[in-house]
Design an enzyme around this catalytic site. Structure first.
Site, mmCIF file in Angstrom:
data_model
loop_
_atom_site.group_PDB
_atom_site.id
_atom_site.type_symbol
_atom_site.label_atom_id
_atom_site.label_comp_id
_atom_site.label_asym_id
_atom_site.label_seq_id
_atom_site.Cartn_x
_atom_site.Cartn_y
_atom_site.Cartn_z
ATOM 1 N N PHE A 132 0.850 -1.190 0.000
ATOM 2 C CA PHE A 132 0.000 0.000 0.000
ATOM 3 C C PHE A 132 0.893 1.250 0.000
ATOM 4 O O PHE A 132 1.925 1.275 0.657
ATOM 5 C CB PHE A 132 -0.885 -0.043 1.251
ATOM 6 C CG PHE A 132 -2.005 0.944 1.272
ATOM 7 C CD1 PHE A 132 -3.203 0.658 0.633
ATOM 8 C CD2 PHE A 132 -1.868 2.154 1.934
ATOM 9 C CE1 PHE A 132 -4.248 1.573 0.660
ATOM 10 C CE2 PHE A 132 -2.904 3.069 1.969
ATOM 11 C CZ PHE A 132 -4.105 2.776 1.326
ATOM 12 N N ASP A 209 1.413 -5.754 8.058
ATOM 13 C CA ASP A 209 0.268 -4.863 7.933
ATOM 14 C C ASP A 209 -0.962 -5.735 7.661
ATOM 15 O O ASP A 209 -1.048 -6.384 6.625
ATOM 16 C CB ASP A 209 0.518 -3.867 6.792
ATOM 17 C CG ASP A 209 -0.595 -2.837 6.648
ATOM 18 O OD1 ASP A 209 -1.753 -3.172 6.945
ATOM 19 O OD2 ASP A 209 -0.300 -1.711 6.203
ATOM 20 N N TYR A 234 -11.426 0.549 10.022
ATOM 21 C CA TYR A 234 -12.591 1.008 9.243
ATOM 22 C C TYR A 234 -12.883 0.105 8.061
ATOM 23 O O TYR A 234 -13.835 0.335 7.334
ATOM 24 C CB TYR A 234 -12.422 2.469 8.793
ATOM 25 C CG TYR A 234 -11.123 2.781 8.087
ATOM 26 C CD1 TYR A 234 -10.946 2.457 6.754
ATOM 27 C CD2 TYR A 234 -10.075 3.391 8.767
ATOM 28 C CE1 TYR A 234 -9.754 2.741 6.113
ATOM 29 C CE2 TYR A 234 -8.883 3.670 8.131
ATOM 30 C CZ TYR A 234 -8.723 3.343 6.797
ATOM 31 O OH TYR A 234 -7.536 3.610 6.172
ATOM 32 N N LYS A 235 -12.052 -0.938 7.842
ATOM 33 C CA LYS A 235 -12.294 -1.862 6.730
ATOM 34 C C LYS A 235 -13.186 -3.004 7.244
ATOM 35 O O LYS A 235 -14.357 -2.802 7.483
ATOM 36 C CB LYS A 235 -10.957 -2.315 6.155
ATOM 37 C CG LYS A 235 -10.263 -1.135 5.448
ATOM 38 C CD LYS A 235 -8.862 -1.401 4.994
ATOM 39 C CE LYS A 235 -8.318 -0.150 4.304
ATOM 40 N NZ LYS A 235 -6.880 -0.177 4.099
ATOM 41 N N ARG A 383 -11.934 -3.429 -8.150
ATOM 42 C CA ARG A 383 -11.819 -4.268 -6.967
ATOM 43 C C ARG A 383 -13.199 -4.578 -6.433
ATOM 44 O O ARG A 383 -13.982 -3.677 -6.143
ATOM 45 C CB ARG A 383 -11.030 -3.500 -5.901
ATOM 46 C CG ARG A 383 -9.867 -4.239 -5.368
ATOM 47 C CD ARG A 383 -9.044 -3.440 -4.380
ATOM 48 N NE ARG A 383 -9.714 -2.362 -3.693
ATOM 49 C CZ ARG A 383 -9.242 -1.803 -2.579
ATOM 50 N NH1 ARG A 383 -8.146 -2.260 -2.021
ATOM 51 N NH2 ARG A 383 -9.870 -0.795 -2.006
HETATM 52 C C1 LIG Z 1 -6.134 0.941 4.137
HETATM 53 C C2 LIG Z 1 -4.682 0.696 4.326
HETATM 54 C C3 LIG Z 1 -3.862 1.645 4.981
HETATM 55 C C4 LIG Z 1 -4.482 2.959 5.399
HETATM 56 O O1 LIG Z 1 -3.721 3.742 6.253
HETATM 57 P P1 LIG Z 1 -4.435 4.994 6.932
HETATM 58 O O2 LIG Z 1 -3.404 5.577 7.804
HETATM 59 O O3 LIG Z 1 -5.644 4.506 7.660
HETATM 60 O O4 LIG Z 1 -4.853 5.932 5.846
HETATM 61 C C5 LIG Z 1 -2.533 1.337 5.174
HETATM 62 N N1 LIG Z 1 -2.011 0.148 4.749
HETATM 63 C C6 LIG Z 1 -2.784 -0.776 4.110
HETATM 64 C C7 LIG Z 1 -2.190 -2.065 3.672
HETATM 65 C C8 LIG Z 1 -4.124 -0.517 3.866
HETATM 66 O O5 LIG Z 1 -4.880 -1.415 3.231
#
Ligand SMILES: *Cc1c(COP(=O)(O)O)cnc(C)c1O
Length: 411
Positions: A132, A209, A234-235, A383
């Site tokens: 990400f 992560d 939040y996911k 997706r």
């Molecule tokens: C959604 C996501 C993030 C998001 O980071 P935020 O600090 O909440 O914006 C980070 N890493 C991965 C792998 C994600 O899927």
């Protein structure tokens, strides 16, 4: 064109929905508006209906009448209690190792810096180009700040990130291996235990992560020997837009871990307000400032639901949903030039399916206008996020058939 027609697919989906033991939970989520099929629960989970009542009660009773006393009556320790709950329900983590705070980005920053400090003298961070963006950018920023060297790996198209890919970049200079458990775009699922073993064989730490796996599939951080982990709520944990993240630190590192943002809430005696920072004992030391108590409320309901449904049953439905989606895409969309980017082996994928077509951005925009909501991922991906507790097999058909209809429209 394959043999499955639209109506055959709809019948199959209806049968699968009827046989789905988790189906009654669909009604526990807020629905309505123009939404026909929500296929992005891996980006922003839907709210549970009970959450509206929880928030109202929080305003009227907790915040409204306990006022500042609330800090002594539970809020101060909420980051730790909620962390333990996330650890128990979703991470395979014993109590005392998980804390809720900040955003994923900020906690990743703290833990990457913490990992470098736990491996003094080592200068390399292994990171993959499929990770990400925030993970990659943080690694770049920390390299610029500390002089660390990034060792980039390119995930294999079919297998993702594997032990074989890691082998050439691991060595006695490796401080940290930073990887996503489930790749946000392709959906590849790592063999986290094997990768952790490989990193440990070189004395390196692993920071996993779990943004795209927590709440969707079984995670065993303690058993796998993972050192550090971060994830968002939040996911698949349905905490609402901007709900705080969580961090995990394995017990064996808790006494030595340090992080770079020294604030009063991570200090040993926050309310003594004394001179000189002394880190709190345990995972509390990852905190910096006042915890976002309001934003921690909604996830409590989803954690209860995940606990009730059970992660194994959730994963079973998840692989059925993604398998159904891939089969339907093969049948209905291959002839339109659509390809599947997500592994076909259910043991090697997470909870979403990414398909590629040159027109994906335009198609996604058209679907959104109809209340059919997947997301677009560059350069050419749609997706389909199939959050198991809030998505039906019928939703999958609605989404795929809407893509068929767009591609069959005369140009
Ligand atoms: C959604 C996501 C993030 C998001 O980071 P935020 O600090 O909440 O914006 C980070 N890493 C991965 C792998 C994600 O899927």
């Amino acid at each position: 064109m394959g043999t499955t027609s639209r109506s055959t697919a709809q019948n199959q989906a209806a049968d699968l929905d009827a046989a789905d033991s988790l189906r009654p939970h669909l009604d526990r989520f807020v629905t309505g508006g123009d939404v026909q099929a929500y296929l992005d629960g891996n980006s922003l989970g839907r709210p549970l209906r009970v959450t509206a009542e929880r928030m109202r009660a929080f305003v009227d009773e907790a915040w409204g009448t306990r006022l500042i006393r609330g800090w002594d009556e539970g809020w101060f320790d909420l980051p730790l209690r909620l962390g333990d709950r996330i650890g128990a329900v979703t991470l395979g983590a014993a109590a005392g190792q998980t804390v809720v705070a900040d955003s994923t980005t900020v906690l990743l920053y703290k833990l990457i810096r913490a990992a470098l400090a736990l491996r003094p003298g080592r200068t390399e961070i292994v990171v993959d180009r499929g990770n990400f963006p925030t993970d990659r950018y943080l690694a770049e920023g920390i390299a610029a700040e500390t002089g660390a060297t990034l060792r980039w790996i390119d995930p294999d198209h079919d297998a993702g990130v594997t032990v074989d890919l890691l082998a050439p970049v691991l060595g006695d200079q490796t401080a940290l291996v930073l990887l996503s458990h489930v790749a946000y775009r392709s959906g590849h699922l790592l063999d986290a235990a094997a990768i952790t073993d490989a990193a440990h064989a070189h004395g390196a730490l692993v920071l996993l992560d779990v943004c795209h796996s927590a709440g969707a599939l079984p995670i065993h951080l303690d058993k796998w020997g993972v050192d550090l982990a971060v994830g968002c709520t939040y996911k698949y944990l349905n905490g609402g837009p901007g709900s705080p993240a969580f961090a995990y630190v394995a017990h064996r590192h808790l006494a030595d871990i340090t992080q770079p943002i020294w604030g009063w809430m991570g200090a040993a005696a926050s309310f003594e307000m004394g001179q000189g920072y002394v880190a709190a004992q345990g995972v509390r030391r990852l905190l910096s400032g006042t915890p976002p108590v309001v934003a921690m409320q909604p996830m409590i309901d989803m954690l209860d639901l995940i606990d009730e449904a059970g992660v194994d049953a959730i994963r079973e439905k998840s692989t059925a949903l993604t398998g159904f989606a891939i089969a339907l895409v093969d049948e209905r969309l291959t002839d339109h030039g659509v390809t599947v980017a997500t592994p076909r082996d259910p043991d090697r994928r997470g909870g979403h399916v990414t398909i590629d077509h040159p027109e994906s951005q335009h198609i996604t925009a058209r679907l959104w206008e109809q209340g059919i909501i997947p997301d677009f991922r560059r350069p050419s991906g749609i997706r389909l996020g199939l959050s198991p507790l809030s998505t039906s097999f019928t939703d999958v058909v609605t989404g795929v058939e809407a893509i068929v209809a767009e591609l069959e429209k005369p140009a």
